[in-house]
Each structure stands twice: as C-alpha cells, then as structure tokens.
Design a protein around this motif. Structure first.
Motif, PDB file in Angstrom:
ATOM      1  N   GLU A 227       0.836  -1.208   0.000  1.00 43.81           N
ATOM      2  CA  GLU A 227       0.000   0.000   0.000  1.00 43.81           C
ATOM      3  C   GLU A 227       0.869   1.255   0.000  1.00 43.81           C
ATOM      4  N   SER A 228       1.929   1.238   0.803  1.00 49.18           N
ATOM      5  CA  SER A 228       2.834   2.390   0.848  1.00 49.18           C
ATOM      6  C   SER A 228       3.554   2.576  -0.483  1.00 49.18           C
ATOM      7  N   VAL A 229       4.065   1.482  -1.041  1.00 49.90           N
ATOM      8  CA  VAL A 229       4.770   1.574  -2.321  1.00 49.90           C
ATOM      9  C   VAL A 229       3.807   1.979  -3.432  1.00 49.90           C
ATOM     10  N   GLY A 230       2.586   1.480  -3.363  1.00 49.04           N
ATOM     11  CA  GLY A 230       1.583   1.886  -4.340  1.00 49.04           C
ATOM     12  C   GLY A 230       1.335   3.385  -4.295  1.00 49.04           C
ATOM     13  N   ALA A 231       1.345   3.945  -3.092  1.00 42.86           N
ATOM     14  CA  ALA A 231       1.168   5.394  -2.962  1.00 42.86           C
ATOM     15  C   ALA A 231       2.328   6.147  -3.600  1.00 42.86           C
ATOM     16  N   LEU A 232       3.555   5.636  -3.417  1.00 43.84           N
ATOM     17  CA  LEU A 232       4.705   6.272  -4.055  1.00 43.84           C
ATOM     18  C   LEU A 232       4.613   6.168  -5.575  1.00 43.84           C
ATOM     19  N   ALA A 233       4.128   5.024  -6.057  1.00 43.14           N
ATOM     20  CA  ALA A 233       3.949   4.857  -7.506  1.00 43.14           C
ATOM     21  C   ALA A 233       2.941   5.867  -8.045  1.00 43.14           C
TER      22      ALA A 233
ATOM     23  N   HIS B 277       8.936  -4.670  -4.751  1.00 42.49           N
ATOM     24  CA  HIS B 277       9.170  -4.817  -6.182  1.00 42.49           C
ATOM     25  C   HIS B 277       7.894  -5.220  -6.909  1.00 42.49           C
ATOM     26  N   ALA B 278       7.079  -6.025  -6.261  1.00 42.98           N
ATOM     27  CA  ALA B 278       5.821  -6.455  -6.878  1.00 42.98           C
ATOM     28  C   ALA B 278       4.770  -5.354  -6.885  1.00 42.98           C
ATOM     29  N   ALA B 279       4.914  -4.378  -5.968  1.00 44.42           N
ATOM     30  CA  ALA B 279       3.869  -3.368  -5.792  1.00 44.42           C
ATOM     31  C   ALA B 279       4.056  -2.129  -6.664  1.00 44.42           C
ATOM     32  N   GLY B 280       5.252  -1.895  -7.157  1.00 42.57           N
ATOM     33  CA  GLY B 280       5.460  -0.671  -7.928  1.00 42.57           C
ATOM     34  C   GLY B 280       6.833  -0.642  -8.566  1.00 42.57           C
ATOM     35  N   PRO B 281       7.104   0.387  -9.363  1.00 41.55           N
ATOM     36  CA  PRO B 281       8.374   0.475 -10.108  1.00 41.55           C
ATOM     37  C   PRO B 281       9.535   0.930  -9.221  1.00 41.55           C
ATOM     38  N   VAL B 282       9.876   0.114  -8.223  1.00 39.92           N
ATOM     39  CA  VAL B 282      10.954   0.449  -7.303  1.00 39.92           C
ATOM     40  C   VAL B 282      12.296   0.413  -8.042  1.00 39.92           C
ATOM     41  N   ALA B 283      13.095   1.454  -7.846  1.00 40.35           N
ATOM     42  CA  ALA B 283      14.389   1.546  -8.526  1.00 40.35           C
ATOM     43  C   ALA B 283      15.561   1.303  -7.600  1.00 40.35           C
ATOM     44  N   VAL B 284      15.365   1.493  -6.296  1.00 39.79           N
ATOM     45  CA  VAL B 284      16.491   1.479  -5.378  1.00 39.79           C
ATOM     46  C   VAL B 284      16.073   0.997  -4.002  1.00 39.79           C
ATOM     47  N   VAL B 285      17.012   0.343  -3.340  1.00 41.37           N
ATOM     48  CA  VAL B 285      16.880  -0.029  -1.933  1.00 41.37           C
ATOM     49  C   VAL B 285      18.041   0.616  -1.189  1.00 41.37           C
ATOM     50  N   GLN B 286      17.750   1.215  -0.048  1.00 40.93           N
ATOM     51  CA  GLN B 286      18.817   1.796   0.772  1.00 40.93           C
ATOM     52  C   GLN B 286      18.828   1.077   2.118  1.00 40.93           C
ATOM     53  N   ASN B 287      19.904   0.359   2.382  1.00 40.89           N
ATOM     54  CA  ASN B 287      20.088  -0.386   3.626  1.00 40.89           C
ATOM     55  C   ASN B 287      21.468  -0.104   4.194  1.00 40.89           C
ATOM     56  N   ARG B 288      21.665  -0.520   5.420  1.00 42.33           N
ATOM     57  CA  ARG B 288      22.968  -0.369   6.068  1.00 42.33           C
ATOM     58  C   ARG B 288      23.919  -1.468   5.589  1.00 42.33           C
TER      59      ARG B 288
END
Length: 286
Positions: free
Chosen positions: A129-135, A160-171
C-alpha cells in the motif's frame, strides 16, 4: 556509473545538529561537486526537534542553482519524521506520504524530486500500500524514481511487486554485517545504496587500527597509497556495480578523501585479503 559518480553525499551529519555551519555545508557540497559527486541524500527526518524538513531546506539552499540546472540529483525520504520532543515517528499511510512529498518539494524549492524513498516500513500499513502510494506520486509527476529503505528480503520482494521500485537503501559496511538484501537487489536489477558505509561513528578509527595492526593490510594500503577509510569504501564499490555507498562526510577534506576511493582498483588477491581479515558480525536481517 564510474568513479565518484558512484557515490552519494548524505546530509544527516549536518542536518541533525541544532546550529549547522552553513558556510561549511556550502563548502562541503561544493567539494563534492568538484570531485564528480552529483547525487545527494536527505530525509524529512533529518532535522533538529521542532524544525521539520530543516535538512532538506539546508541541502536545497546549498545546492541552489546546481540542482535547478540539473547538475545535482536529490533523493529524500518520508513516512518517518522527528517529533518536537526529539523522538521519531513512522506513518506510511498514502495520505501521509503525499503530504510529506509536498512538504519536501517546498523545503527543497523544486517541482519534482529525483528520487523518493519510504524511510521505514510501517508495521501498521501493508508495504504494498505504501509503495503503491509512491507509484501514484510518480505517475502524478511529483517524483521521478521511488525506493524503499531498511527492508529485508521479503519486503524487497513485496515492494518490487507493488510498484516500479528503482532502489533499496540499507545499512552495509566493510566493518558491518553482510546484508542478504544485496544479492536480491542484484537479481531484480535494483540499485543498492549502502548507508552507514564506514560502519558507524567509530568506523574510521577502527579501519585505521586494522591498517596499523595487520601487516598485510599495512602493505596493501601503502602500495595503493590509501587510508583505511578509502580501503573500506573501495571494498564496498568492489561488491558490484549495483552498490552505491552513501558518504557521511561533513567537511570538504573528508569528501575529497572519500571520493578518491572510487579511483582505487582492488585486485582479486586484495579482496581476498580484506575478506579474510574482515570482522564477522552477524548477518543483517533488515
């Protein structure tokens, strides 16, 4: 990407203090641009208590015409912010994310954000739902690319399944635990931004101790003309082209020194040595 263009300058170091040195900030940003760094990272949460969006305002002012002319790219994050009492809150509902994007646009002084990330998953809101909102915000033209931060492998899959995610930022750092998310990002074609890339505030000191205390690393550093910090960043860059270290440098000299790591070439034997002597904390789960 190659060279210093594979590095991002983060702004948390100066944005979280009560009275940032704006002259030093401007000089640090200018030094980054001079070395070829064109990407900058901030967040709504990077602010002193009661001054929401202060980090974004500071960075926007420091970049000024460079950002508006397209010579610098901005990434910021929302769904997470600092309350007036100094504590942090997480709210990744679609309405909150939209309000945060609009506030970030105003604070940065731009009409479109190059890259916008969900700062932390909200346990009360499905990640899809959150990623869909960003999309949706991307489709509306308010942001160019979207991503997620502080996620585990299952959450990367869901995002990745919810929207056109381009990047992940992790430690991720040479002095930190491995992150299984990196391999999944590579498989999915996602960029992996490594924050806390020196392993925390004591990381530089620990790297210099490693260089002094292990003769083979001492010899490697001498042969390359590198510091411990530069070896740590070069190791990160050698983990694959998907990896983009986020620098926490707060001074021009530190930025230039960190950027020089991008020109180091570690051979197979060099990497084997660094892996052999690398501290082995437990594998990260997020």
């Amino acid at each position: 990407m190659s060279g210093a263009s594979r590095l991002v300058l983060g702004s948390a170091r100066w944005a979280l203090v009560a009275r940032p040195d704006r002259t030093l900030l401007a000089a640090t940003v200018a030094a980054a641009l001079d070395t070829g760094i064109t990407r900058f990272d901030t967040a709504r949460a990077y602010s002193p208590p009661g001054r929401a969006g202060e980090g974004e305002r500071l960075l926007g002012q420091a970049l000024g015409s460079h950002m508006r002319a397209g010579r610098a790219r901005i990434a910021t994050k929302g769904g997470h912010w600092r309350r007036p009492d100094g504590s942090f809150a997480v709210d990744a509902r679609p309405a909150t994310l939209r309000s945060h994007v609009e506030a970030s646009l105003s604070a940065l002084g731009i009409e479109r954000i190059d890259r916008y990330l969900l700062h932390w998953p909200d346990p009360a809101v499905p990640l899809a739902e959150s990623v869909g909102a960003l999309a949706d915000l991307r489709a509306a033209g308010l942001v160019d690319e979207i991503g997620v931060c502080n996620v585990d492998v299952a959450q990367v899959e869901a995002a990745h399944a919810a929207g056109p995610v381009a990047v992940v930022q992790n430690r991720l750092a040479y002095l930190g635990p491995d992150d299984p998310v990196l391999a999944r990002c590579v498989a999915l074609g996602l960029e992996y931004e490594a924050y806390s890339s020196l392993g925390g505030p004591d990381g530089p000191g620990r790297m210099e101790e490693l260089v002094r205390g292990e003769p083979r690393v001492t010899a490697l550093a001498a042969r390359l003309g590198a510091t411990g910090v530069q070896l740590a960043l070069a190791w990160l860059l050698a983990q694959g082209t998907a990896v983009v270290p986020v620098l926490g440098a707060g001074r021009p000299r530190s930025v230039r020194a960190s950027a020089a790591a991008a020109s180091l070439t570690l051979g197979g034997d060099d990497l084997a040595l660094l892996d052999e002597v690398r501290p082995r904390p437990e594998t990260a789960t997020a």
